[in-house]
Design a protein around this motif. Structure first.
Motif, PDB file in Angstrom:
ATOM      1  N   LEU A  90      -0.835 -26.356  12.034  1.00  0.00           N
ATOM      2  CA  LEU A  90       0.218 -27.296  12.404  1.00  0.00           C
ATOM      3  C   LEU A  90      -0.219 -28.260  13.491  1.00  0.00           C
ATOM      4  O   LEU A  90      -1.111 -27.968  14.287  1.00  0.00           O
ATOM      5  N   LYS A  91       0.466 -29.401  13.533  1.00  0.00           N
ATOM      6  CA  LYS A  91       0.311 -30.342  14.629  1.00  0.00           C
ATOM      7  C   LYS A  91       1.179 -29.859  15.787  1.00  0.00           C
ATOM      8  O   LYS A  91       2.354 -29.520  15.593  1.00  0.00           O
ATOM      9  N   LEU A  92       0.597 -29.835  16.986  1.00  0.00           N
ATOM     10  CA  LEU A  92       1.270 -29.225  18.123  1.00  0.00           C
ATOM     11  C   LEU A  92       2.510 -29.984  18.570  1.00  0.00           C
ATOM     12  O   LEU A  92       3.570 -29.377  18.761  1.00  0.00           O
ATOM     13  N   TRP A  93       2.427 -31.293  18.736  1.00  0.00           N
ATOM     14  CA  TRP A  93       3.556 -32.038  19.289  1.00  0.00           C
ATOM     15  C   TRP A  93       4.799 -31.951  18.398  1.00  0.00           C
ATOM     16  O   TRP A  93       5.896 -31.663  18.887  1.00  0.00           O
ATOM     17  N   PRO A  94       4.692 -32.157  17.079  1.00  0.00           N
ATOM     18  CA  PRO A  94       5.874 -31.977  16.231  1.00  0.00           C
ATOM     19  C   PRO A  94       6.430 -30.553  16.309  1.00  0.00           C
ATOM     20  O   PRO A  94       7.643 -30.362  16.250  1.00  0.00           O
ATOM     21  N   LEU A  95       5.532 -29.551  16.456  1.00  0.00           N
ATOM     22  CA  LEU A  95       5.980 -28.159  16.557  1.00  0.00           C
ATOM     23  C   LEU A  95       6.851 -27.969  17.790  1.00  0.00           C
ATOM     24  O   LEU A  95       7.875 -27.273  17.753  1.00  0.00           O
ATOM     25  N   LEU A  96       6.461 -28.584  18.907  1.00  0.00           N
ATOM     26  CA  LEU A  96       7.250 -28.474  20.136  1.00  0.00           C
ATOM     27  C   LEU A  96       8.632 -29.110  19.965  1.00  0.00           C
ATOM     28  O   LEU A  96       9.570 -28.753  20.679  1.00  0.00           O
ATOM     29  N   ARG A  97       8.746 -30.017  19.001  1.00  0.00           N
ATOM     30  CA  ARG A  97      10.029 -30.680  18.742  1.00  0.00           C
ATOM     31  C   ARG A  97      10.795 -30.012  17.599  1.00  0.00           C
ATOM     32  O   ARG A  97      11.802 -30.531  17.138  1.00  0.00           O
ATOM     33  N   GLY A  98      10.271 -28.866  17.122  1.00  0.00           N
ATOM     34  CA  GLY A  98      10.973 -28.100  16.108  1.00  0.00           C
ATOM     35  C   GLY A  98      10.663 -28.494  14.683  1.00  0.00           C
ATOM     36  O   GLY A  98      11.367 -28.075  13.759  1.00  0.00           O
ATOM     37  N   ARG A  99       9.609 -29.294  14.465  1.00  0.00           N
ATOM     38  CA  ARG A  99       9.230 -29.702  13.113  1.00  0.00           C
ATOM     39  C   ARG A  99       7.902 -29.063  12.733  1.00  0.00           C
ATOM     40  O   ARG A  99       7.038 -28.843  13.585  1.00  0.00           O
ATOM     41  N   PHE A 100       7.751 -28.760  11.432  1.00  0.00           N
ATOM     42  CA  PHE A 100       6.525 -28.133  10.949  1.00  0.00           C
ATOM     43  C   PHE A 100       5.732 -29.172  10.158  1.00  0.00           C
ATOM     44  O   PHE A 100       6.004 -29.419   8.994  1.00  0.00           O
ATOM     45  N   GLU A 101       4.742 -29.800  10.796  1.00  0.00           N
ATOM     46  CA  GLU A 101       3.885 -30.770  10.132  1.00  0.00           C
ATOM     47  C   GLU A 101       2.500 -30.158   9.961  1.00  0.00           C
ATOM     48  O   GLU A 101       1.831 -29.816  10.933  1.00  0.00           O
ATOM     49  N   VAL A 102       2.088 -30.033   8.708  1.00  0.00           N
ATOM     50  CA  VAL A 102       0.863 -29.306   8.376  1.00  0.00           C
ATOM     51  C   VAL A 102      -0.337 -30.246   8.385  1.00  0.00           C
ATOM     52  O   VAL A 102      -0.323 -31.291   7.721  1.00  0.00           O
ATOM     53  N   SER A 103      -1.383 -29.876   9.119  1.00  0.00           N
ATOM     54  CA  SER A 103      -2.615 -30.673   9.149  1.00  0.00           C
ATOM     55  C   SER A 103      -3.679 -30.091   8.220  1.00  0.00           C
ATOM     56  O   SER A 103      -4.569 -30.809   7.768  1.00  0.00           O
ATOM     57  N   GLU A 104      -3.606 -28.768   7.957  1.00  0.00           N
ATOM     58  CA  GLU A 104      -4.567 -28.129   7.064  1.00  0.00           C
ATOM     59  C   GLU A 104      -3.900 -26.945   6.365  1.00  0.00           C
ATOM     60  O   GLU A 104      -3.100 -26.226   6.956  1.00  0.00           O
TER      61      GLU A 104
END
Length: 218
Positions: A90-104
């Motif tokens: 996951l991308k860290l910054w979106p995770l801190l905002r409650g979103r799951f954005e997958v990088s790999e």
């Protein structure tokens, strides 16, 4: 010097503490409620998963153990797909905002079972058949209606630019014939895109041959 060193130690301790404390504040239940039903709805297959865990070291990732996708009811008793572990980095910054954005996206020891009946029907035929736009819209609305607003906002899942398969297996079975097993499948896709060529590396073991290796652009 001593004051600066002491401040650095405090900051380091806070960072380490944060790395271990953050997973407790990330709602993995939302991940299961949001994305697993979405996958089930897209595949029209039952999806089971053993455990969902969040890890921040060495990189933020969600790890799913013992993922299993059931087969078409017409092929009762057969597992369509399973994997020992699925890792979504996951991308860290979106995770801190409650979103799951997958990088790999990484599949560890996946097994896919493809079955062909004597009439030529495959167990993936219903997945390959195009659905009408009206049906897709209806399914999407029905699924989103069961989610809270913040979960609906998290639904869009961008296809990651990097994908890997480690030690995969493909079983091909034609009823009434000897099954074929292709093992040791390793696949890496870099800068994956549907709009331009991307790099890939692949290798697998085919019965009667040495390990086959391929590399290039698709």
């Amino acid at each position: 010097m001593k004051k600066a060193a002491g401040t650095s130690v405090v900051v380091l301790v806070l960072l380490i503490t944060g790395l271990f404390a953050l997973p407790a504040f990330v709602d993995l239940g939302m991940f299961k409620r949001t994305y697993l039903p979405w996958v089930e709805n897209s595949l029209q297959r039952r999806v089971d998963v053993g455990e969902v865990r969040l890890s921040l070291v060495p990189a933020p990732s969600i790890r799913l153990s013992n993922l299993r996708v059931a087969d078409n009811p017409a092929f009762r008793g057969n597992t369509f797909f399973d994997a020992r572990k699925v890792e979504l980095r996951l991308k860290l910054w979106p995770l801190l905002r409650g979103r799951f954005e997958v990088s790999e996206f990484v599949l560890d020891e996946p097994v896919m079972n493809l079955v062909k009946l004597p009439d030529g029907t495959f167990n993936y035929s219903d997945l390959a058949a195009p659905k009408s736009a009206a049906v897709k819209r209806s399914e999407s609305k029905r699924h989103n209606a069961n989610l809270r607003p913040q979960e609906t906002a998290a639904i869009p899942l961008i296809v990651p630019r990097r994908m890997r398969i480690k030690d995969g297996t493909l079983n091909l079975e034609t009823r009434g014939q000897k099954p074929l097993r292709i093992s040791g499948i390793d696949l890496s896709l870099e800068e994956f895109s549907s709009e331009q060529p991307f790099a890939y590396r692949a290798s697998f073991d085919f019965p009667g041959l040495k390990t086959v290796s391929l590399e290039g652009r698709l």
